[in-house]
Design a protein around this motif. Structure first.
Motif, PDB file in Angstrom:
ATOM      1  N   GLN A  23       0.846  -1.201   0.192  1.00  0.00           N
ATOM      2  CA  GLN A  23      -0.087   0.043  -0.031  1.00  0.00           C
ATOM      3  C   GLN A  23       0.843   1.263  -0.037  1.00  0.00           C
ATOM      4  OE1 GLN A  23      -2.447  -0.607   3.449  1.00  0.00           O
ATOM      5  NE2 GLN A  23      -4.187  -1.644   2.351  1.00  0.00           N
ATOM      6  N   ASN A  26       2.676   1.554  -3.493  1.00  0.00           N
ATOM      7  CA  ASN A  26       2.143   1.785  -4.498  1.00  0.00           C
ATOM      8  C   ASN A  26       1.189   3.068  -4.567  1.00  0.00           C
ATOM      9  OD1 ASN A  26       2.755  -0.559  -6.148  1.00  0.00           O
ATOM     10  ND2 ASN A  26       1.342  -1.738  -5.187  1.00  0.00           N
ATOM     11  N   GLY A  27       1.333   3.741  -3.181  1.00  0.00           N
ATOM     12  CA  GLY A  27       0.353   4.772  -2.957  1.00  0.00           C
ATOM     13  C   GLY A  27       1.452   6.109  -3.425  1.00  0.00           C
ATOM     14  N   ILE A  28       2.532   5.737  -3.040  1.00  0.00           N
ATOM     15  CA  ILE A  28       3.747   6.769  -3.509  1.00  0.00           C
ATOM     16  C   ILE A  28       3.430   7.038  -5.063  1.00  0.00           C
ATOM     17  CG2 ILE A  28       6.207   7.245  -3.550  1.00  0.00           C
ATOM     18  CD1 ILE A  28       6.089   6.135  -0.638  1.00  0.00           C
ATOM     19  N   ARG A  29       3.787   5.760  -5.622  1.00  0.00           N
ATOM     20  CA  ARG A  29       3.646   5.659  -7.133  1.00  0.00           C
ATOM     21  C   ARG A  29       2.437   6.183  -7.775  1.00  0.00           C
ATOM     22  NH1 ARG A  29       7.668   2.792  -9.728  1.00  0.00           N
ATOM     23  NH2 ARG A  29       5.991   2.066 -11.327  1.00  0.00           N
ATOM     24  N   ALA A  30       1.406   5.848  -7.179  1.00  0.00           N
ATOM     25  CA  ALA A  30       0.136   6.565  -7.599  1.00  0.00           C
ATOM     26  C   ALA A  30       0.004   7.989  -7.704  1.00  0.00           C
ATOM     27  CB  ALA A  30      -1.103   5.937  -6.907  1.00  0.00           C
ATOM     28  N   GLU A  31       0.584   8.434  -6.695  1.00  0.00           N
ATOM     29  CA  GLU A  31       0.614   9.888  -6.685  1.00  0.00           C
ATOM     30  C   GLU A  31       1.322  10.596  -7.746  1.00  0.00           C
ATOM     31  OE1 GLU A  31       2.436  11.063  -3.159  1.00  0.00           O
ATOM     32  OE2 GLU A  31       0.783  10.285  -1.606  1.00  0.00           O
ATOM     33  N   GLN A  32       2.199   9.726  -8.358  1.00  0.00           N
ATOM     34  CA  GLN A  32       3.000  10.333  -9.542  1.00  0.00           C
ATOM     35  C   GLN A  32       2.468   9.659 -10.832  1.00  0.00           C
ATOM     36  OE1 GLN A  32       5.339  12.744  -9.101  1.00  0.00           O
ATOM     37  NE2 GLN A  32       4.484  12.520  -6.974  1.00  0.00           N
ATOM     38  N   GLY A  33       1.388   8.880 -10.918  1.00  0.00           N
ATOM     39  CA  GLY A  33       0.697   8.548 -12.033  1.00  0.00           C
ATOM     40  C   GLY A  33       1.368   7.265 -12.641  1.00  0.00           C
ATOM     41  N   ARG A 100       8.989   7.004   4.878  1.00  0.00           N
ATOM     42  CA  ARG A 100       9.145   8.466   4.813  1.00  0.00           C
ATOM     43  C   ARG A 100      10.686   8.589   4.582  1.00  0.00           C
ATOM     44  NH1 ARG A 100       5.896   8.978   8.488  1.00  0.00           N
ATOM     45  NH2 ARG A 100       7.183   8.211  10.283  1.00  0.00           N
ATOM     46  N   ARG A 109      13.958   8.023  -3.276  1.00  0.00           N
ATOM     47  CA  ARG A 109      12.738   8.462  -3.946  1.00  0.00           C
ATOM     48  C   ARG A 109      12.760   8.023  -5.455  1.00  0.00           C
ATOM     49  NH1 ARG A 109       8.011  11.192  -3.153  1.00  0.00           N
ATOM     50  NH2 ARG A 109       7.261  12.441  -5.079  1.00  0.00           N
ATOM     51  N   LEU A 113      10.287   5.485  -7.910  1.00  0.00           N
ATOM     52  CA  LEU A 113       9.482   6.153  -8.807  1.00  0.00           C
ATOM     53  C   LEU A 113       9.972   6.046 -10.205  1.00  0.00           C
ATOM     54  CD1 LEU A 113       8.752   9.700  -7.220  1.00  0.00           C
ATOM     55  CD2 LEU A 113       7.397   7.328  -7.333  1.00  0.00           C
TER      56      LEU A 113
END
Length: 139
Positions: A23, A26-33, A100, A109, A113
């Motif tokens: 979660q 994939n949440g971090i990745r989803a924020e960047q599309g 974090r 990061r 990404l």
């Protein structure tokens, strides 16, 4: 015997945090599309091998004591990568804390990404040593 105990500690940590890790990543990745990553047992095994090496030999670095790299460790586990990256951390007490730290570090990061990765393996070892291996198999 120490190696078996260490493997048990690693597996416990991974199992307890598997859903949370997926979660968060994939949440971090989803924020960047970016598309989600899937857990890959072979990458987890590569991460575990490196974490055990660091714990058993008292060091903290990307290269193993045997000269191994993240790529060679993944290959040793049968992961035929065309893209591979590794994040390591030490001292963070929880998965949200280590994520974090990685997100706030430009190089770490950037690895999370990468647009052409599809898989990951994440372990936490004794002494709060974290290893995240990211990759793409069989390009």
């Amino acid at each position: 015997m120490l190696r078996i105990a260490l493997i048990g500690l690693l597996l416990t940590a991974v199992s307890a945090n598997a859903q949370q890790a997926r979660q968060l990543l994939n949440g971090i990745r989803a924020e960047q599309g970016l598309p989600p990553l899937s857990p890959a047992p072979r990458l987890e095994e590569a991460a575990m091998a490196h974490a055990l090496d660091m714990v058993e030999n008292g060091f903290f670095a990307h290269d193993g004591t045997d000269g191994s790299t993240v790529g060679s460790r993944a290959q040793d586990q049968g992961y035929g990568w065309c893209r591979i990256a590794e994040n390591i951390a030490q001292g963070q007490k929880s998965l949200p804390e280590v994520m974090r730290a990685w997100v706030n570090s430009p190089g770490h990061r950037r690895n999370i990404l990468l647009s052409d990765i599809t898989d990951y393996g994440l372990v936490r070892a004794q002494g709060d040593i974290w290893v995240l291996v990211l990759g793409r198999d069989g390009c």
